[in-house]
Design an enzyme around this catalytic site. Structure first.
Site, PDB file in Angstrom:
ATOM      1  N   ASP A  63       0.861  -1.186   0.000  1.00  0.00           N
ATOM      2  CA  ASP A  63       0.000   0.000   0.000  1.00  0.00           C
ATOM      3  C   ASP A  63       0.898   1.239   0.000  1.00  0.00           C
ATOM      4  O   ASP A  63       1.813   1.328   0.827  1.00  0.00           O
ATOM      5  CB  ASP A  63      -0.861  -0.058   1.277  1.00  0.00           C
ATOM      6  CG  ASP A  63      -1.923   1.018   1.321  1.00  0.00           C
ATOM      7  OD1 ASP A  63      -1.736   2.090   0.716  1.00  0.00           O
ATOM      8  OD2 ASP A  63      -2.941   0.785   1.986  1.00  0.00           O
ATOM      9  N   PHE A  85       0.871   6.155 -10.543  1.00  0.00           N
ATOM     10  CA  PHE A  85      -0.494   5.951 -11.028  1.00  0.00           C
ATOM     11  C   PHE A  85      -1.457   5.581  -9.901  1.00  0.00           C
ATOM     12  O   PHE A  85      -2.660   5.776 -10.047  1.00  0.00           O
ATOM     13  CB  PHE A  85      -0.546   4.764 -12.014  1.00  0.00           C
ATOM     14  CG  PHE A  85       0.154   4.958 -13.319  1.00  0.00           C
ATOM     15  CD1 PHE A  85      -0.475   5.644 -14.362  1.00  0.00           C
ATOM     16  CD2 PHE A  85       1.416   4.453 -13.545  1.00  0.00           C
ATOM     17  CE1 PHE A  85       0.155   5.797 -15.587  1.00  0.00           C
ATOM     18  CE2 PHE A  85       2.057   4.602 -14.763  1.00  0.00           C
ATOM     19  CZ  PHE A  85       1.421   5.274 -15.788  1.00  0.00           C
ATOM     20  N   THR A 137      -5.351  14.016 -13.643  1.00  0.00           N
ATOM     21  CA  THR A 137      -6.507  14.023 -14.529  1.00  0.00           C
ATOM     22  C   THR A 137      -6.927  15.444 -14.907  1.00  0.00           C
ATOM     23  O   THR A 137      -6.674  16.395 -14.155  1.00  0.00           O
ATOM     24  CB  THR A 137      -7.681  13.313 -13.808  1.00  0.00           C
ATOM     25  OG1 THR A 137      -8.891  13.594 -14.494  1.00  0.00           O
ATOM     26  CG2 THR A 137      -7.854  13.803 -12.384  1.00  0.00           C
ATOM     27  N   ASP A 138      -7.642  15.555 -16.023  1.00  0.00           N
ATOM     28  CA  ASP A 138      -8.202  16.865 -16.397  1.00  0.00           C
ATOM     29  C   ASP A 138      -9.386  17.234 -15.495  1.00  0.00           C
ATOM     30  O   ASP A 138      -9.830  18.391 -15.483  1.00  0.00           O
ATOM     31  CB  ASP A 138      -8.631  16.885 -17.872  1.00  0.00           C
ATOM     32  CG  ASP A 138      -9.687  15.852 -18.239  1.00  0.00           C
ATOM     33  OD1 ASP A 138     -10.061  15.015 -17.374  1.00  0.00           O
ATOM     34  OD2 ASP A 138     -10.159  15.864 -19.402  1.00  0.00           O
ATOM     35  N   GLU A 139      -9.873  16.262 -14.719  1.00  0.00           N
ATOM     36  CA  GLU A 139     -11.063  16.540 -13.895  1.00  0.00           C
ATOM     37  C   GLU A 139     -10.768  17.544 -12.778  1.00  0.00           C
ATOM     38  O   GLU A 139     -11.687  18.121 -12.207  1.00  0.00           O
ATOM     39  CB  GLU A 139     -11.641  15.228 -13.352  1.00  0.00           C
ATOM     40  CG  GLU A 139     -11.994  14.276 -14.492  1.00  0.00           C
ATOM     41  CD  GLU A 139     -12.791  13.039 -14.092  1.00  0.00           C
ATOM     42  OE1 GLU A 139     -13.495  13.066 -13.073  1.00  0.00           O
ATOM     43  OE2 GLU A 139     -12.701  12.036 -14.832  1.00  0.00           O
ATOM     44  N   TYR A 162     -13.609  12.401  -6.112  1.00  0.00           N
ATOM     45  CA  TYR A 162     -12.448  11.896  -6.865  1.00  0.00           C
ATOM     46  C   TYR A 162     -11.580  13.059  -7.330  1.00  0.00           C
ATOM     47  O   TYR A 162     -10.376  13.103  -7.051  1.00  0.00           O
ATOM     48  CB  TYR A 162     -12.900  11.067  -8.075  1.00  0.00           C
ATOM     49  CG  TYR A 162     -11.806  10.832  -9.100  1.00  0.00           C
ATOM     50  CD1 TYR A 162     -10.685  10.073  -8.792  1.00  0.00           C
ATOM     51  CD2 TYR A 162     -11.881  11.394 -10.386  1.00  0.00           C
ATOM     52  CE1 TYR A 162      -9.663   9.870  -9.719  1.00  0.00           C
ATOM     53  CE2 TYR A 162     -10.874  11.189 -11.317  1.00  0.00           C
ATOM     54  CZ  TYR A 162      -9.766  10.431 -10.984  1.00  0.00           C
ATOM     55  OH  TYR A 162      -8.756  10.238 -11.908  1.00  0.00           O
ATOM     56  N   LYS A 166      -7.727  14.206  -6.286  1.00  0.00           N
ATOM     57  CA  LYS A 166      -6.621  14.304  -7.244  1.00  0.00           C
ATOM     58  C   LYS A 166      -6.041  15.733  -7.236  1.00  0.00           C
ATOM     59  O   LYS A 166      -4.830  15.910  -7.272  1.00  0.00           O
ATOM     60  CB  LYS A 166      -7.078  13.930  -8.656  1.00  0.00           C
ATOM     61  CG  LYS A 166      -7.397  12.469  -8.865  1.00  0.00           C
ATOM     62  CD  LYS A 166      -6.233  11.515  -8.659  1.00  0.00           C
ATOM     63  CE  LYS A 166      -5.188  11.588  -9.747  1.00  0.00           C
ATOM     64  NZ  LYS A 166      -4.173  10.485  -9.583  1.00  0.00           N
ATOM     65  N   ASN A 261     -21.485  11.196 -24.683  1.00  0.00           N
ATOM     66  CA  ASN A 261     -21.565   9.798 -24.236  1.00  0.00           C
ATOM     67  C   ASN A 261     -22.466   8.958 -25.142  1.00  0.00           C
ATOM     68  O   ASN A 261     -22.150   7.811 -25.456  1.00  0.00           O
ATOM     69  CB  ASN A 261     -22.073   9.725 -22.797  1.00  0.00           C
ATOM     70  CG  ASN A 261     -21.077  10.345 -21.820  1.00  0.00           C
ATOM     71  OD1 ASN A 261     -19.883  10.413 -22.102  1.00  0.00           O
ATOM     72  ND2 ASN A 261     -21.572  10.813 -20.683  1.00  0.00           N
TER      73      ASN A 261
END
Ligand code: NAD
Ligand code: TYD
Length: 356
Positions: A63, A85, A137-139, A162, A166, A261
Site C-alpha cells: 500500500d 499511477f 486528470t483533467d477533472e 475523486y 486528485k 456519451n
C-alpha cells in the site's frame, strides 16, 4: 547489461499502469521496473500476463500509504524515477464512498512524496537526475460549458470527491517542488480507453453489457462530453514527459476527441453488431440503451488543449477515436476470458497462483 534507470511504477496492475509497464518493458530494456500495487478491486495481475517473467521486472504487493515499506523500497532499490499511477479512480465510487479516495489519493501521495524526499534529498543518495512524475486528470479543472478548453494555467475547480482528491494530490506534489526542490512533473490527462480497463468505466461497461444483453445505462441526457484518448498514446506521452519534461512543470494530455456519451455508446453497439452479428433477440444493440438517473454533480464537459506538450516535447496523439475504438472492441472480443474473470471475481485469486 548496465541498468540505466530504476523506476518505481505505483498502481502498475491497474488499467493505465499495466499498459505503461508493457510499453516500458518493450522499449527500455536497460531499465529496472518495480511495480508496487496494493491489488485493490481495480488491480489485476492478469493485466501483465506474459511480461512479468522479464528479469527487468519486480512486483511488490504493498500500500502506498505504508511509509515504512515505501521508504525501505527507495533505499533497497535505489529508485531514481517514480511514475505514480496508484489511485482510487472511479467517480461513481467516490460519490458512494469517498474515504478510500482521501486515503490513497491524498495520504498515499503524501507518503510517496515523503519517501522520495527522504531518499533523494538526504545527502547520502548517490544517483543523479531523479524524477517524480505524478499522473493526474483533467477533472481537477472542473466542468466546461459549450466552449473553451483546459490549459496548464486553468485554475483548479474540482467538483467530485475523486477530482478533489486528485487536485489535492497535485497541490501536494507542487508544494514539494516549491518547498523542497523535489524534482517533480505532473500530467493532467483526459479520459483514457483501451485494453485492460475495468468494466465499471463507460467503454468497457458498454462492451460487456451489450455482449450479454444487459441494459446500457446512460446518465441524464447522455449529452455529457469527454475528450477520449487511446491509452497507448497516454503512456507514450508519459515517457516523453518523464525523460524530457521540465522539472516543476505540469503538462496537459488530451486526444482532441470530444464526444458525447450517447455517440460513444451507439458507436460501440454498431461496431459490435457489425463484427458479431445481431444478438439472438434480433434487435440492434443500441436498443439496450436506457436513460437512468443522472450522476450527482455530473461534470458537463471536459476538453484538453494539448498544444503545450506538442510545442515543448513534440508529443501528439497517434490514434484517432475511430481507429482506437475499433482496436479496443477487437481487444475485448479477443479477450472475453479476461472480461469474464473480472466480472466473476476470479482475477483476484491470481496473486496466490503466481506468488503463493
Ligand atoms: P485503475 O483504477 O485502473 O488502477 C489503479 C491501480 O492502483 C490499481 O492497480 C490498484 O490496485 C492500485 N492502487 C489503488 N490504491 C492503492 C494503494 N493504496 N496502494 C497501492 N496501489 C493502489 O486506475 P487507472 O484508470 O489506471 O488510472 C491510473 C491513474 O491515472 C490514476 O491516478 C488516475 O487518477 C489517473 N488518470 C486516469 C484516467 C482514466 O481515464 N482512467 C485519466 C487521467 C488520469
Ligand atoms: P466514466 O467512464 O466513469 O469516466 P469519468 O466519470 O471519469 O469521465 O464516465 C464517462 C462518462 O460516461 C461520464 O460522463 C459518465 C458517463 N457514464 C454513463 O452515462 N453511464 C455509465 O454507466 C457510466 C459508468 C458512465
Amino acid at each position: 547489461m548496465e541498468t540505466k534507470r530504476r523506476i518505481l511504477v505505483t498502481g502498475g496492475c491497474g488499467f493505465i499502469g499495466a499498459n505503461f509497464i508493457r510499453l516500458l518493458l518493450a522499449q527500455k530494456s536497460d531499465w529496472r521496473v518495480i511495480n508496487l500495487d496494493k491489488l485493490t478491486y481495480a488491480g489485476n495481475l492478469q493485466n501483465l500476463e506474459g511480461v512479468t517473467e522479464s528479469e527487468q521486472y519486480r512486483f511488490v504487493k504493498a500500500d502506498i500509504c505504508d511509509a515504512d515499506v515505501m521508504e525501505a523500497l527507495f533505499v533497497e532499490e535505489q529508485i531514481d524515477f517514480v511514475v505514480h499511477f496508484a489511485a482510487e479512480s472511479h467517480v461513481d465510487r467516490s460519490i458512494s464512498g469517498p474515504a478510500a479516495f482521501i486515503q490513497t489519493n491524498i495520504v498515499g501521495t503524501f507518503t510517496l512524496l515523503e519517501a522520495a524526499r527522504k531518499s533523494w534529498l538526504s545527502g547520502s543518495w548517490r544517483g543523479n537526475d531523479p524524477r517524480f512524475l505524478h499522473v493526474s486528470t483533467d477533472e481537477v479543472f472542473g466542468s466546461l460549458g459549450d466552449t473553451g478548453m483546459f490549459t496548464e494555467t486553468t485554475p483548479f475547480d474540482p467538483r467530485s470527491p475523486y477530482s478533489a482528491s486528485k487536485a489535492s494530490s497535485d497541490h501536494l506534489v507542487n508544494a514539494y517542488f516549491h518547498t523542497y526542490d523535489l524534482p517533480i512533473l505532473i500530467t493532467n490527462c483526459s479520459n483514457n480507453y483501451g485494453p485492460y480497463q475495468f468494466p465499471e468505466k463507460l467503454i468497457p461497461l458498454v462492451f460487456h453489457n451489450s455482449m450479454t444483453g444487459k441494459e446500457l445505462p446512460i446518465y441524464g441526457d447522455g449529452k455529457y462530453v469527454r475528450d477520449w484518448l487511446y491509452v497507448k498514446d497516454h503512456c507514450e506521452a508519459i515517457v516523453e514527459v518523464l525523460v524530457k519534461g521540465k522539472i516543476g512543470q505540469s503538462y496537459n494530455i488530451g486526444g482532441n476527441n470530444e464526444k458525447q456519451n450517447l455517440e460513444v455508446v451507439t458507436l460501440i453497439c454498431d461496431i459490435l453488431d457489425k463484427k458479431t452479428g445481431l444478438p439472438a433477440s434480433g434487435a440492434p444493440r443500441r436498443e439496450l440503451i436506457t436513460f437512468v438517473k443522472d450522476r450527482l454533480g455530473h461534470d458537463r464537459r471536459y476538453a484538453i488543449d494539448a498544444s503545450f506538450i506538442k510545442e515543448q516535447l513534440g508529443w501528439e496523439p497517434k490514434v484517432t477515436f475511430e481507429e482506437g475504438i475499433e482496436k479496443t472492441v477487437d481487444w475485448y472480443l479477443a479477450n472475453q476470458d479476461w472480461v469474464g474473470s473480472v466480472i466473476d471475481g476470479t482475477y483476484q485469486k491470481y496473486y496466490e497462483k503466481m506468488y503463493g
